[in-house]
Enzyme design. Structure first.
Site, mmCIF file in Angstrom:
data_model
loop_
_atom_site.group_PDB
_atom_site.id
_atom_site.type_symbol
_atom_site.label_atom_id
_atom_site.label_comp_id
_atom_site.label_asym_id
_atom_site.label_seq_id
_atom_site.Cartn_x
_atom_site.Cartn_y
_atom_site.Cartn_z
ATOM 1 N N GLU A 75 64.296 33.192 10.389
ATOM 2 C CA GLU A 75 63.836 34.076 11.464
ATOM 3 C C GLU A 75 62.368 34.409 11.276
ATOM 4 O OE1 GLU A 75 67.811 36.783 12.281
ATOM 5 O OE2 GLU A 75 66.247 37.517 10.970
ATOM 6 N N LYS B 2 59.379 36.606 10.543
ATOM 7 C CA LYS B 2 59.207 37.879 9.836
ATOM 8 C C LYS B 2 58.114 38.632 10.572
ATOM 9 C CE LYS B 2 58.628 39.951 5.247
ATOM 10 N NZ LYS B 2 58.003 41.178 5.690
ATOM 11 N N ARG C 106 60.345 48.491 10.153
ATOM 12 C CA ARG C 106 61.787 48.290 10.202
ATOM 13 C C ARG C 106 62.466 49.494 10.848
ATOM 14 N NH1 ARG C 106 65.096 45.541 5.450
ATOM 15 N NH2 ARG C 106 67.161 45.562 6.362
ATOM 16 N N ARG D 226 62.403 52.478 7.207
ATOM 17 C CA ARG D 226 62.831 51.763 6.008
ATOM 18 C C ARG D 226 63.144 52.730 4.871
ATOM 19 N NH1 ARG D 226 61.765 49.684 1.500
ATOM 20 N NH2 ARG D 226 61.521 47.503 0.947
ATOM 21 N N GLU E 28 63.007 45.033 13.981
ATOM 22 C CA GLU E 28 61.632 45.343 13.631
ATOM 23 C C GLU E 28 60.917 45.806 14.901
ATOM 24 O OE1 GLU E 28 60.832 44.972 10.400
ATOM 25 O OE2 GLU E 28 58.649 44.749 10.318
ATOM 26 N N PHE F 113 67.635 42.055 14.401
ATOM 27 C CA PHE F 113 68.070 40.985 13.509
ATOM 28 C C PHE F 113 69.410 41.243 12.823
ATOM 29 C CE2 PHE F 113 64.672 43.276 11.124
ATOM 30 C CZ PHE F 113 65.429 43.807 10.086
ATOM 31 N N ARG G 220 68.240 44.153 -3.146
ATOM 32 C CA ARG G 220 67.335 43.046 -2.905
ATOM 33 C C ARG G 220 67.979 41.835 -3.541
ATOM 34 N NH1 ARG G 220 62.113 43.228 -1.505
ATOM 35 N NH2 ARG G 220 61.731 45.367 -2.122
ATOM 36 N N LYS H 178 62.282 35.971 1.699
ATOM 37 C CA LYS H 178 61.100 35.985 2.573
ATOM 38 C C LYS H 178 60.111 34.927 2.124
ATOM 39 C CE LYS H 178 59.523 40.166 0.263
ATOM 40 N NZ LYS H 178 59.020 41.516 0.358
HETATM 41 P P1 ATP Z 1 57.129 43.503 2.731
HETATM 42 O O1 ATP Z 1 56.245 44.356 1.895
HETATM 43 O O2 ATP Z 1 57.009 42.049 2.469
HETATM 44 O O3 ATP Z 1 57.183 43.847 4.175
HETATM 45 P P2 ATP Z 1 59.332 45.066 2.033
HETATM 46 O O4 ATP Z 1 59.409 45.344 0.579
HETATM 47 O O5 ATP Z 1 58.854 46.130 2.934
HETATM 48 O O6 ATP Z 1 58.547 43.728 2.218
HETATM 49 P P3 ATP Z 1 61.482 43.303 2.173
HETATM 50 O O7 ATP Z 1 62.913 43.533 2.289
HETATM 51 O O8 ATP Z 1 61.014 42.767 0.900
HETATM 52 O O9 ATP Z 1 60.760 44.642 2.524
HETATM 53 O O10 ATP Z 1 61.029 42.347 3.340
HETATM 54 C C1 ATP Z 1 61.756 42.375 4.495
HETATM 55 C C2 ATP Z 1 61.101 43.272 5.510
HETATM 56 O O11 ATP Z 1 60.595 42.445 6.523
HETATM 57 C C3 ATP Z 1 62.124 44.144 6.174
HETATM 58 O O12 ATP Z 1 62.184 45.396 5.555
HETATM 59 C C4 ATP Z 1 61.670 44.225 7.596
HETATM 60 O O13 ATP Z 1 60.895 45.391 7.796
HETATM 61 C C5 ATP Z 1 60.764 43.046 7.791
HETATM 62 N N1 ATP Z 1 61.276 42.026 8.727
HETATM 63 C C6 ATP Z 1 60.585 41.463 9.741
HETATM 64 N N2 ATP Z 1 61.307 40.551 10.384
HETATM 65 C C7 ATP Z 1 62.507 40.503 9.802
HETATM 66 C C8 ATP Z 1 63.684 39.741 10.018
HETATM 67 N N3 ATP Z 1 63.765 38.833 10.985
HETATM 68 N N4 ATP Z 1 64.725 39.975 9.192
HETATM 69 C C9 ATP Z 1 64.661 40.884 8.198
HETATM 70 N N5 ATP Z 1 63.568 41.625 7.947
HETATM 71 C C10 ATP Z 1 62.496 41.448 8.734
#
Ligand code: ATP
Length: 620
Positions: free
Chosen positions: A279, A281, A286, A302, A332, A372, A449, A455
């Site tokens: 998907e 990103k 979030r 988040r 998102e 998502f 996690r 990702k």
């Molecule tokens: P980052 O700092 O890379 O944004 P993070 O630590 O905030 O990461 P992670 O779970 O590591 O959070 O990365 C996933 C984040 O990406 C999710 O919290 C969400 O906000 C965002 N995101 C964007 N598109 C998507 C998607 N299609 N599916 C899941 N998460 C997504």
């Protein structure tokens, strides 16, 4: 002016159902003085063991610096000025004098302590205490946590006309009966600066010890129902088996599932068994969106703050797009340019966080929602279903609209296709892809996690290390142009297993002049005179902080270092890991709690991956 405010809540008194506030204060003082995590944990457990079940939730909320779990969004609405007015009201000491004292001491807690001590001294000199005692009356009513908490709750609930005066009176009623050190913690609590650095995980550890519950069971309950006061009360009143009563409930946010990271399409496909649901990103915020039985929509961030007020448009959009009575969906929220339709970066969304003029902000920073996941629908908890089934349910209840879509996705099984889709996502202003497992065990793992979501971001490719979200734990004073300001910050990664922060670099570059001013302000409330008990450091910065502020850092590579404690001894005895040439990216991760920072394990894995790449490069 009367010394005692008229409105006083009636509280249950007595040892069995309530607890003296002074007992809590004693423990807080001891916690504040310790530099050892083990001592802190013991003190906490000791306190919780003594708490009567009726007030254990109140004690926990108080030490976490909140009145309720933060996702309920209850605010006291008491600032520094109001606190000083209440102190003046309770002590008879002129406001001006209190303000001067604040200018001198810089900590309202210390001010409150001194003001109340001065009041008591004055009263003693005037013989008031003696007079009262002789007449058989008590001068002060001993504070209990029940009374402190309930009064604070009344303060929070006071709204509308006359609310400010009522708040002052209620707060003054507490200060009137407080001992100096009690006043210190009340004042710090009300201005949001309790700064004990006790996190939810720290409390969970203490609860596991006190109630003899397995840490995993407790954590599971906490992921479904992140309210430590509620969980503690349930344990205290009904015992450990009551944890099974905790269920996914619309209106109560669940801890979000998180993604691991990898730096190539081939590694990702290999990890996911050769096929993945890939998907876009999106670079937004979030959102966990709930619709409760009574038709109310709530949006959680988040870090589980209630953001509903910031996104009235999203509330409207989901009402149009999702046809179900009760649900929890995730997506998102992305900001776009109304003129070009192009996505804008994540930071722009921060303009939506304001309290006032939301309508204006909605026009200037319009948003779209990309869904998502679906976690719950009409009485059914979907977290144990595989992603493919959850997706099916999402599609069933959803109709695309102009502002709500399902995140762009494809099921892919070749490296070339993943690469192509990744570039497509980047060209659409996205950060990259989130590749998700389509296996039957790919459930929604709350609060963890794991490798079910991976990702794949652009930064992984251009630099050896990805950006890291690190926690400020100390600072070194600057020289030259930075004299009087912080020259470098000591940054740490989080380790959820030990609930501690381990240093990984000293960062001095990437800061603009505005950043330096902003950082000084942001960090000021978290200054402490010694290393925080949850920090492990070999370096001695000029200033220590309670771990609270998260910044995004980028570096050239990860190296072995005898000076830093992150992943100490994991690669080589006597060595930890450090970020070489760290630089602040300009991104304040205020949407993250320190416990959501990059973990020691992630840095260790990045180091191993980087080493693998280097070896491969050397061979090539
Ligand atoms: P980052 O700092 O890379 O944004 P993070 O630590 O905030 O990461 P992670 O779970 O590591 O959070 O990365 C996933 C984040 O990406 C999710 O919290 C969400 O906000 C965002 N995101 C964007 N598109 C998507 C998607 N299609 N599916 C899941 N998460 C997504």
């Amino acid at each position: 002016m009367s010394n005692r405010a008229s409105s006083q809540p009636s509280q249950p008194q007595g040892q069995e159902t309530d607890m003296k506030f002074s007992e809590i204060v004693k423990v807080l003082e001891a916690i504040e003085a310790t530099t050892q995590r083990t001592t802190m944990a013991k003190l906490l457990a000791h306190l919780l063991r003594k708490c009567p079940p009726q007030v254990i939730d109140k004690v926990i909320y108080f030490i976490l610096g909140d009145l309720r779990p933060s996702w309920e969004g209850i605010e006291l609405g008491v600032g520094e000025r109001l606190t000083m007015r209440a102190l003046s009201y309770a002590s008879g000491i002129p406001l001006k004098q209190i303000e001067e004292l604040y200018k001198k001491l810089g900590d309202l807690g210390e001010v409150a302590k001194r003001v109340i001590a001065m009041k008591q001294q004055k009263a003693a000199q005037q013989g008031t205490i003696l007079a009262f005692l002789q007449s058989g009356k008590q001068v002060q009513r001993e504070l209990t946590i029940g009374r402190v908490y309930d009064t604070l709750m009344q303060i929070a609930k006071a709204t509308g006309e006359g609310a400010m005066d009522l708040k002052v009176k209620l707060l003054a009623s507490l200060f009137s009966d407080a001992k100096p050190e009690e006043a210190k913690y009340i004042a710090r609590f009300v201005v949001g600066r309790l700064r004990l650095g006790i996190a939810d995980m720290t409390i969970l550890d203490a609860l596991a010890t006190v109630f003899k519950v397995r840490r995993e069971d407790l954590e599971k309950a906490y992921h479904v129902y992140p309210d430590l006061g509620y969980i503690a009360k349930l344990l205290a009143e009904k015992g450990p088996q009551a944890l099974q009563e905790i269920k996914v409930t619309p209106g109560i946010p669940v801890q979000p599932m998180l993604a691991e990271r990898l730096s190539s399409a081939s590694e990702i496909l290999a990890k996911l068994g050769g096929v993945a649901l890939c998907e876009y990103k999106y670079d937004g915020e979030r959102a966990q969106i709930h619709r409760t039985k009574d038709g109310k929509i709530k949006i959680f961030s988040r870090r589980l703050e209630d953001l509903t007020h910031a996104y009235p448009d999203v509330v409207k959009y989901v009402e149009e797009a999702i046809k179900a009575r009760e649900y929890i969906v995730e997506g998102e929220i992305v900001c776009y340019d109304p003129d070009t339709g192009e996505f804008r970066p994540f930071q722009e969304l921060m303009h939506r966080r304001r309290k006032h003029n939301i309508t204006e902000a909605m026009k200037e920073y319009p948003v779209k929602l990309f869904l998502f996941d679906i976690i719950y629908v009409d009485g059914q908890d979907l977290t144990n279903l595989p992603l493919i089934d959850r997706r099916r349910r999402l599609v069933e209840v959803f109709t695309p609209t102009e502002n709500v879509e399902i995140a762009r996705w494809r099921i892919l099984d070749s490296v070339e296709e993943v690469e192509k889709f990744f570039h497509e996502a980047i060209s659409q202003e996205c950060e990259g892809l989130v590749c998700k497992s389509v296996k039957m065990d790919a459930i929604y793992e709350m609060g963890s996690r794991g490798w079910l979501w991976i990702k794949y971001k652009r930064d992984y490719r251009s630099e050896l290390t990805d950006t890291l979200d690190l926690v400020v734990v100390g600072a070194f004073y600057g020289r030259g142009r930075r004299a009087g300001k912080y020259g470098a910050l000591l940054m740490a990664a989080y380790d959820p297993d030990t609930d501690m922060f381990y240093t990984v670099c000293k960062v001095g570059s990437g800061f603009t002049d505005e950043d330096l001013v902003k950082l000084q302000q942001l960090l000021e409330p978290y200054k402490i005179p010694h290393k925080h008990p949850r920090v492990v450091s070999k370096l001695e910065p000029d200033v220590w902080f309670v771990p609270a502020i998260v910044l995004e850092i980028v570096g050239a590579e990860i190296t072995l270092s005898p000076l830093h404690t992150c992943a100490m001894n994991m690669v080589k005895p006597g060595f930890g890991l450090a970020i070489r040439f760290p630089r602040f990216t300009g991104r304040y991760r205020l949407d993250k709690k320190p416990e959501q920072a990059t973990t020691v394990k992630e840095i260790y894995e990045m180091y191993l991956r980087q080493r693998k790449i280097k070896i491969a490069e050397a061979k090539a």
